[in-house]
Design a protein around this motif. Sequence first.
Motif, mmCIF file in Angstrom:
data_model
loop_
_atom_site.group_PDB
_atom_site.id
_atom_site.type_symbol
_atom_site.label_atom_id
_atom_site.label_comp_id
_atom_site.label_asym_id
_atom_site.label_seq_id
_atom_site.Cartn_x
_atom_site.Cartn_y
_atom_site.Cartn_z
ATOM 1 N N TYR A 322 32.600 43.094 84.547
ATOM 2 C CA TYR A 322 34.009 42.725 84.655
ATOM 3 C C TYR A 322 34.717 43.483 85.772
ATOM 4 C CZ TYR A 322 33.809 39.623 80.690
ATOM 5 O OH TYR A 322 33.513 38.554 79.874
ATOM 6 N N ARG A 323 34.260 44.671 86.093
ATOM 7 C CA ARG A 323 34.807 45.366 87.260
ATOM 8 C C ARG A 323 34.491 44.587 88.530
ATOM 9 N NH1 ARG A 323 36.275 50.817 86.649
ATOM 10 N NH2 ARG A 323 36.836 50.695 88.849
ATOM 11 N N LEU A 324 33.280 44.043 88.616
ATOM 12 C CA LEU A 324 32.911 43.239 89.788
ATOM 13 C C LEU A 324 33.700 41.934 89.829
ATOM 14 C CD1 LEU A 324 29.050 43.798 89.945
ATOM 15 C CD2 LEU A 324 30.780 44.670 91.513
ATOM 16 N N ALA A 325 33.951 41.341 88.667
ATOM 17 C CA ALA A 325 34.763 40.119 88.641
ATOM 18 C C ALA A 325 36.168 40.401 89.176
ATOM 19 C CB ALA A 325 34.827 39.564 87.224
ATOM 20 N N GLU A 326 36.719 41.591 88.862
ATOM 21 C CA GLU A 326 38.029 41.976 89.401
ATOM 22 C C GLU A 326 38.001 42.092 90.916
ATOM 23 O OE1 GLU A 326 40.490 44.563 86.110
ATOM 24 O OE2 GLU A 326 39.137 45.620 87.446
ATOM 25 N N GLU A 327 36.850 42.453 91.460
ATOM 26 C CA GLU A 327 36.710 42.591 92.907
ATOM 27 C C GLU A 327 36.492 41.254 93.600
ATOM 28 O OE1 GLU A 327 36.982 45.315 94.756
ATOM 29 O OE2 GLU A 327 37.320 46.703 93.092
ATOM 30 N N ARG A 328 36.451 40.183 92.829
ATOM 31 C CA ARG A 328 36.339 38.815 93.348
ATOM 32 C C ARG A 328 35.067 38.613 94.177
ATOM 33 N NH1 ARG A 328 40.949 36.148 92.414
ATOM 34 N NH2 ARG A 328 40.422 34.513 93.894
ATOM 35 N N VAL A 329 33.962 39.114 93.664
ATOM 36 C CA VAL A 329 32.685 38.877 94.326
ATOM 37 C C VAL A 329 32.188 37.475 93.978
ATOM 38 C CG1 VAL A 329 32.108 41.328 94.275
ATOM 39 C CG2 VAL A 329 31.296 39.839 92.429
ATOM 40 N N GLY A 330 31.399 36.884 94.861
ATOM 41 C CA GLY A 330 30.858 35.552 94.606
ATOM 42 C C GLY A 330 29.438 35.581 94.093
ATOM 43 N N VAL A 331 28.754 36.704 94.292
ATOM 44 C CA VAL A 331 27.354 36.867 93.887
ATOM 45 C C VAL A 331 27.209 38.271 93.304
ATOM 46 C CG1 VAL A 331 24.944 36.895 94.643
ATOM 47 C CG2 VAL A 331 26.562 35.315 95.714
ATOM 48 N N ILE A 332 26.435 38.387 92.220
ATOM 49 C CA ILE A 332 26.135 39.693 91.633
ATOM 50 C C ILE A 332 24.632 39.868 91.573
ATOM 51 C CG2 ILE A 332 26.271 41.172 89.587
ATOM 52 C CD1 ILE A 332 28.933 39.898 88.918
ATOM 53 N N ASN A 333 24.149 40.953 92.162
ATOM 54 C CA ASN A 333 22.723 41.283 92.143
ATOM 55 C C ASN A 333 22.453 42.288 91.021
ATOM 56 O OD1 ASN A 333 20.059 41.220 93.927
ATOM 57 N ND2 ASN A 333 20.370 43.317 93.251
ATOM 58 N N LEU A 334 21.439 41.971 90.191
ATOM 59 C CA LEU A 334 21.085 42.808 89.049
ATOM 60 C C LEU A 334 19.615 43.187 89.160
ATOM 61 C CD1 LEU A 334 22.899 40.549 86.448
ATOM 62 C CD2 LEU A 334 23.681 42.818 87.166
ATOM 63 N N SER A 335 19.333 44.239 89.900
ATOM 64 C CA SER A 335 17.955 44.715 90.043
ATOM 65 C C SER A 335 17.655 45.685 88.902
ATOM 66 C CB SER A 335 17.754 45.382 91.415
ATOM 67 O OG SER A 335 17.768 44.416 92.436
ATOM 68 N N LEU A 336 17.647 45.156 87.704
ATOM 69 C CA LEU A 336 17.438 45.942 86.494
ATOM 70 C C LEU A 336 16.851 45.023 85.435
ATOM 71 C CD1 LEU A 336 20.075 45.004 84.539
ATOM 72 C CD2 LEU A 336 21.256 46.384 86.237
ATOM 73 N N ALA A 337 16.265 45.614 84.409
ATOM 74 C CA ALA A 337 15.589 44.809 83.391
ATOM 75 C C ALA A 337 15.593 45.537 82.061
ATOM 76 C CB ALA A 337 14.157 44.492 83.818
ATOM 77 N N ASP A 356 32.289 31.294 87.540
ATOM 78 C CA ASP A 356 31.493 30.654 88.596
ATOM 79 C C ASP A 356 30.911 31.665 89.585
ATOM 80 O OD1 ASP A 356 30.328 28.351 89.665
ATOM 81 O OD2 ASP A 356 31.894 28.160 91.179
ATOM 82 N N ILE A 357 30.440 32.788 89.065
ATOM 83 C CA ILE A 357 29.772 33.794 89.897
ATOM 84 C C ILE A 357 28.273 33.561 89.816
ATOM 85 C CG2 ILE A 357 29.331 36.260 90.201
ATOM 86 C CD1 ILE A 357 32.079 36.798 88.961
ATOM 87 N N VAL A 358 27.599 33.605 90.945
ATOM 88 C CA VAL A 358 26.139 33.467 90.977
ATOM 89 C C VAL A 358 25.529 34.812 90.580
ATOM 90 C CG1 VAL A 358 24.115 32.948 92.372
ATOM 91 C CG2 VAL A 358 26.263 31.723 92.779
ATOM 92 N N LEU A 359 24.693 34.805 89.546
ATOM 93 C CA LEU A 359 24.030 36.029 89.101
ATOM 94 C C LEU A 359 22.542 35.941 89.400
ATOM 95 C CD1 LEU A 359 26.255 35.353 86.421
ATOM 96 C CD2 LEU A 359 25.844 37.808 86.447
ATOM 97 N N VAL A 360 22.015 36.993 90.029
ATOM 98 C CA VAL A 360 20.610 37.047 90.429
ATOM 99 C C VAL A 360 20.014 38.318 89.842
ATOM 100 C CG1 VAL A 360 18.999 37.126 92.374
ATOM 101 C CG2 VAL A 360 21.147 35.834 92.578
ATOM 102 N N ALA A 361 18.835 38.199 89.202
ATOM 103 C CA ALA A 361 18.241 39.371 88.553
ATOM 104 C C ALA A 361 16.750 39.448 88.843
ATOM 105 C CB ALA A 361 18.482 39.332 87.046
ATOM 106 N N ALA A 362 16.240 40.670 88.819
ATOM 107 C CA ALA A 362 14.808 40.918 89.020
ATOM 108 C C ALA A 362 14.033 40.497 87.778
ATOM 109 C CB ALA A 362 14.581 42.400 89.301
ATOM 110 N N ALA A 363 12.856 39.919 87.997
ATOM 111 C CA ALA A 363 12.033 39.429 86.893
ATOM 112 C C ALA A 363 11.408 40.555 86.094
ATOM 113 C CB ALA A 363 10.939 38.506 87.426
ATOM 114 N N GLY A 364 11.416 41.781 86.619
ATOM 115 C CA GLY A 364 10.818 42.913 85.922
ATOM 116 C C GLY A 364 9.385 43.143 86.340
ATOM 117 N N ASN A 365 8.916 44.357 86.126
ATOM 118 C CA ASN A 365 7.582 44.764 86.580
ATOM 119 C C ASN A 365 6.674 45.150 85.421
ATOM 120 O OD1 ASN A 365 8.631 44.523 89.200
ATOM 121 N ND2 ASN A 365 9.345 46.632 89.159
#
Length: 485
Positions: A322-337, A356-365
């Motif tokens: 929600y902090r990122l949503a306040e910053e009005r980002v269009g894409v959020i990267n989540l390199s975590l699992a 309507d934010i695009v969320l992208v995340a790592a598949a995990g290792n």
Amino acid sequence: MTRAIAAVLVFMLFAETAALMKWPAAHLLVREAAADDGDGDGAGDDSDDGGDSDDNDNGDDSDNGGTGPGTLGGSRSGPSAGPGTGEPSLFGPLRRLFGPRPDPQPVERRTAPRQAAPPITPPAVFAEAEIIVVNINAQDLDNLIAQGFRVLQEQTLPGVPLRSHRLAVPETLTLPEARDAVRTLPSGQNADYNHFYRPGATQSQCQGELCPALELIAWPAAAQSVPGSCGIPAAIGMIDTGINGQHGVFEGANLKVIRVSSDEQPASKAIHGTAVAALFIGQPRSRVHGLLPNTRLVAVDAFHRAGRDERADAFTLVEALYRLAEERVGVINLSLAGPPNDVLEAAISDMADRRDIVLVAAAGNGGPGAAPAYPAAYPNVIAVTAVDRSKRVYRRAGRGPHIDLAAPGVDVWTAASVRGARWKTGTSFAAPFVSAAAALARSSNPGLSSPDILNLLQDGAEDLGEDGPDPIFGAGLVSAHALCR
């Protein structure tokens, strides 16, 4: 008599060996075979490949991320150690019978001072601090000179009554500001940068260790050069560990770091987050020329340390979103699992569906047999696996029907924690390529929703593995060749 002495010696030899080893030989073979399984591509979830830490990052710009496979390091000691070896010797019984051999004389080793690798500078796109303009009139030219511009060169163009001018930009103006200042004048509307051009087929314009990954996905050079030449990508957000904002790769970058983890808990180390952020906005003249160096990046540090463990709890991750949503980002990267969580899933759904934010995340290792990792496995998140330069899947990457796309993630060149750069491997380092592609797609197609962005990226992906989408590569290797308009 001779045979009897030999038998005694053999018995003593094996007795000493058994006492030293204390485990069956078969167990030793299995242990060594398992240890030899490493291939330099990281150990454990999102490994930093070589112990890139605040303790051992010497800032030498080394590309050797620590001790690699096959390298002998450290020492071992124990009973009957051989002189100068630091290892148990099988000949201890014989030495007790015949006496020790004399120690060898120490050999002085001369080590040449290690020199840092020279910085890799990509080719310049345009001349620094220069603006060119054709047929500007005398009054407008005098106006510019009064503002601090200086004429470097002027010439009459052959065969036409036109004059061109090459102007030096005042130190008080940035290059875009200088171009705008000339374009506001009645006769200066054709002003532009003094761009460089190169033979189209004789050399690659990409230089540096990250180039193989960029070329693998046809990343447009324009996205790394002139601001706005590929549209204006939406601001990118990322949730990760801390970031070393003083690292040289971020000098001049548009980076904002927010820490939401409790101050009562030890802060996370700036290893993983620095590497991920550099892939996005590493500056052109640094060791890591990022994918979108002119883009605004908002990074939230949601992690803390608990002993040797670095982690972010679901409560803090929700706040970070929600902090990122306040910053009005269009894409959020989540390199975590991690595991599924109902509260986190609700926040993810709100980000994707309502905001309507695009969320992208790592598949995990966790490996091919691991359970799906979250948030990548949520249906409204783009799940990214990692491939190497030969387009083979990273052997520790998670698999399943939720995998959407593949991207470079094996031996990716990015920033180390303190200074310099090194190779990194893991699905964490594949996700930024897809996040950056999503930002480009959104800038070129501002009317598309987040599900439409995923469809666009999947339609343009290079199919790998089985025909069509599969649980290893998803729709295939992300490609950016058509995203820059």
